[in-house]
Design a protein around this motif. Structure first.
Motif, PDB file in Angstrom:
ATOM      1  N   ARG A   2     -13.824   8.286   1.152  1.00 22.32           N
ATOM      2  CA  ARG A   2     -13.650   7.442  -0.031  1.00 22.32           C
ATOM      3  C   ARG A   2     -13.267   8.287  -1.248  1.00 22.32           C
ATOM      4  O   ARG A   2     -12.289   7.992  -1.946  1.00 22.32           O
ATOM      5  CB  ARG A   2     -14.966   6.698  -0.265  1.00 22.32           C
ATOM      6  N   ILE A   6      -9.663   8.332  -3.396  1.00 22.64           N
ATOM      7  CA  ILE A   6      -9.540   8.034  -4.829  1.00 22.64           C
ATOM      8  C   ILE A   6      -8.939   9.225  -5.575  1.00 22.64           C
ATOM      9  O   ILE A   6      -8.154   9.052  -6.520  1.00 22.64           O
ATOM     10  CB  ILE A   6     -10.909   7.626  -5.418  1.00 22.64           C
ATOM     11  N   THR A  23     -10.699  -3.118 -10.112  1.00 27.89           N
ATOM     12  CA  THR A  23     -11.893  -3.269  -9.293  1.00 27.89           C
ATOM     13  C   THR A  23     -12.632  -4.518  -9.730  1.00 27.89           C
ATOM     14  O   THR A  23     -12.590  -4.893 -10.904  1.00 27.89           O
ATOM     15  CB  THR A  23     -12.837  -2.049  -9.394  1.00 27.89           C
ATOM     16  N   GLY A  27     -17.589   0.416  -7.238  1.00 25.05           N
ATOM     17  CA  GLY A  27     -17.024   1.766  -7.276  1.00 25.05           C
ATOM     18  C   GLY A  27     -17.802   2.716  -8.155  1.00 25.05           C
ATOM     19  O   GLY A  27     -17.281   3.761  -8.567  1.00 25.05           O
ATOM     20  N   TYR A  69      -9.732  -2.438  -5.371  1.00 19.38           N
ATOM     21  CA  TYR A  69     -10.801  -1.666  -4.739  1.00 19.38           C
ATOM     22  C   TYR A  69     -12.049  -2.528  -4.646  1.00 19.38           C
ATOM     23  O   TYR A  69     -12.474  -3.132  -5.631  1.00 19.38           O
ATOM     24  CB  TYR A  69     -11.092  -0.419  -5.579  1.00 19.38           C
ATOM     25  N   ILE A  97      -7.609  -1.571  -1.155  1.00 23.00           N
ATOM     26  CA  ILE A  97      -8.435  -0.534  -0.540  1.00 23.00           C
ATOM     27  C   ILE A  97      -9.829  -1.108  -0.372  1.00 23.00           C
ATOM     28  O   ILE A  97     -10.454  -1.531  -1.350  1.00 23.00           O
ATOM     29  CB  ILE A  97      -8.514   0.733  -1.408  1.00 23.00           C
TER      30      ILE A  97
END
Lengths: 300, 271
Positions: A2, A6, A23, A27, A69, A97
């Motif tokens: 992960r 990123i 997002t 996250g 995300y 993602i």
């Protein structure tokens, strides 16, 4: 996997100011570096995955390449129709993602088990679907998805996935990578469960069975040539995935084999409905599915 | 601002929509007629658009989220020169591009819609894009009252105020009738303007058939500084045709020959 992804995204977005990351309020401790480095290319839209996908479509229609995300099911199943109508119908450059794919969040319960995402995403028009096995695959695939400027899905594990490929291995979306070359059975894997496939090959060697192991980072497009080649050169094929065996990687491989008139001994190792009521660590849940080497040996 | 005779344009749009739904035996003519005046005002001078450059970067964007009102959208685009007027005869026809729900296959359409609750989030994303790049173009979205039942709208309404999207204008075609009955019976929206105010939006409430009020509101400053604008436009389903007004039936029925002639005659009389 992960964090590496990123980092790769941050580098890509630095070089491509048209990239925006959204997002839906997930996250923590992962996205901050992106947000601080590129504040005008970042937005936390709040806990609203349906709107997030629509917002992404609006940004993409205005010239942006958008990355979303979130955790496995939320940016996929929760907003499936927004992906279908707003993103895929218009063939927009929106890359989803998801983290915690498969059973990575196993102890959190079935709401967090991402075990239908790959099959469902791969059914959408124009959607490219990638399921990397380790950090090397993930970092290599991300820019390839963004370069394609089409709807894309990148399914990651949670964190700490070990490196499975030798450094310098070339990873391409639609090309399988052979990690073990055998003769009796081919173990075809997608995603981090590749590690278990490699262990199974070692165990099978101890039983006198020679197994090939191939990693498929691309779920769609699939490396069809690689599948057809191993079907002709091995007595049996076992597909291995951290995903429902119905409609997943194994189903795609089976479709392909039958379409080409090939019928090797064939088995699918993956998540069954019986797992949906169970909670536990990723390793514990995968153990509930039985041993890959036993599945493989039974096919021969 | 160059504002043409929008009353005359609205009558032409209504005639097109009636002929199109008659020819195609298509539903939703009532939903088209309720927003004919809104479309005439938007396309009659409010929006910065250029039919010779449908993809002009600096154009204003309009998303008609109530995608079932496709006939009035295509009619407006044809009147403005985005497609030939004659092509309206191919509405919903085999092999054509004028789908029964709004589609980007038609030049000038910004988003394909048809499943409700999709347009506003996309319009908000467009507004965010303009805000982040410092562009001056505006983002408009028309929703039906019934589709405000969809939760995705309220996600976008929350998002748009937090991100202070003052370049976003939402117009609610509040005709008080949804698919299975009146809005009051199915899922009452009252008090709708208060809901937007509570969400920190600037709000105008007006008669959605009053062109002067629409022009003044759509060309004026945002009623709430630095926030998105909601226009609650009170309309009448089937507006302009006496036997269609306020009737749920005309959400579904298409006019037969006699009904079409009667409807067109009413529009001629007004003209």
């Amino acid at each position: 996997m992960r964090t590496e992804t990123i980092d790769a995204l941050t580098a890509y977005a630095h070089a491509n100011p048209d990239v925006m990351l959204l997002t839906a309020d997930l996250g923590y401790s992962v996205l901050e570096r992106f947000a601080e480095a590129l504040p005008t290319q970042y937005a936390n839209v709040g806990v609203c995955e349906q709107a997030m996908v629509g917002i992404a479509a609006g940004l993409a229609l205005s010239g942006r390449r958008v990355v979303l995300y979130s955790i496995a099911n939320f940016p996929t199943l929760r907003c499936l129709e927004q992906l279908r109508n707003d993103v895929c119908y218009h063939n927009l450059p929106v890359t989803v993602i998801s983290v915690g794919g498969g059973l990575a969040y196993g102890a959190q319960g079935y709401t967090h088990h991402g075990v239908e995402d790959l099959g469902i995403m791969a059914m959408l028009p124009n959607m490219v679907v990638a399921c990397p096995a380790d950090p090397l695959e993930a970092m290599a695939l991300l820019p390839q998805l963004l370069d394609r400027r089409c709807p894309a899905y990148l399914r990651l594990g949670r964190s700490g996935e070990p490196a499975l490929h030798a450094p310098g291995t070339v990873i391409e979306l639609a090309r399988a990578v052979t990690l073990r070359a055998g003769t009796d059975i081919a173990l075809l894997a997608t995603g981090p469960i590749l590690g278990r496939a490699l262990s199974a090959a070692d165990a099978l060697a101890g039983r006198g069975i020679s197994a090939s192991v191939l990693s498929f980072p691309g779920f769609r497009p699939l490396d069809e040539a690689a599948v057809l080649e191993v079907a002709r050169s091995h007595r049996a094929i076992l597909t291995i995935e951290e995903h429902n065996i119905s409609g997943g990687f194994g189903s795609r491989v089976a479709d392909l084999l039958l379409t080409h008139g090939l019928s090797p001994r064939f088995g699918k190792f993956g998540v069954t409905d019986a797992l949906s009521g169970q909670i536990g660590s990723q390793a514990w849940l995968l153990d509930r599915l039985g041993s890959i080497e036993d599945h493989a040996a039974r096919l021969l | 601002m160059k504002q043409i005779d929008t009353e005359a344009l609205a009558r032409r749009l209504r005639r097109h929509a009636l002929r199109m739904t008659h020819r195609a035996r298509a539903s939703h003519v009532g939903s088209c007629l309720s927003m004919a005046d809104i479309m005439a005002v938007l396309y009659g001078g409010i929006m910065r658009i250029d039919s010779t450059r449908p993809d002009w970067t600096e154009r204003d964007r309009l998303i008609v989220s109530k995608g079932h009102a496709a006939a009035i959208v295509y009619a407006a685009l044809a009147e403005k020169g985005f497609l030939p007027l004659a092509e309206l005869d191919t509405y919903s026809a085999d092999g054509g591009r004028l789908a029964g729900h709004v589609t980007t296959m038609v030049p000038g359409v910004e988003l394909s819609t048809g499943s409700l609750g999709h347009g506003l989030p996309v319009a908000a994303g467009m507004a965010l894009a303009a805000q982040r790049s410092g562009a001056s173009w505006r983002s408009f979205c028309v929703v039906s009252d019934g589709e405000l039942d969809e939760g995705s709208n309220w996600e976008a309404i929350q998002f748009a105020q937090h991100f202070r999207l003052s370049n976003l204008t939402l117009i609610v075609d509040y005709n008080k009738i949804q698919s299975f009955g009146s809005v009051a019976e199915v899922s009452d929206l009252h008090p709708l303007a208060e809901k937007f105010r509570a969400f920190n939006w600037g709000v105008h409430e007006l008669d959605g058939h009053d062109h002067a009020a629409l022009v003044e509101t759509l060309s004026g400053p945002p009623p709430r500084e630095g926030r998105p604008t909601a226009i609650v436009a009170h309309t009448i389903k089937g507006k302009g045709i006496s036997f269609m007004e306020g009737q749920l039936l005309w959400h579904y029925r298409n006019p037969d020959v006699a009904q079409l002639e009667a409807a067109l005659a009413e529009l001629e009389e007004v003209a």
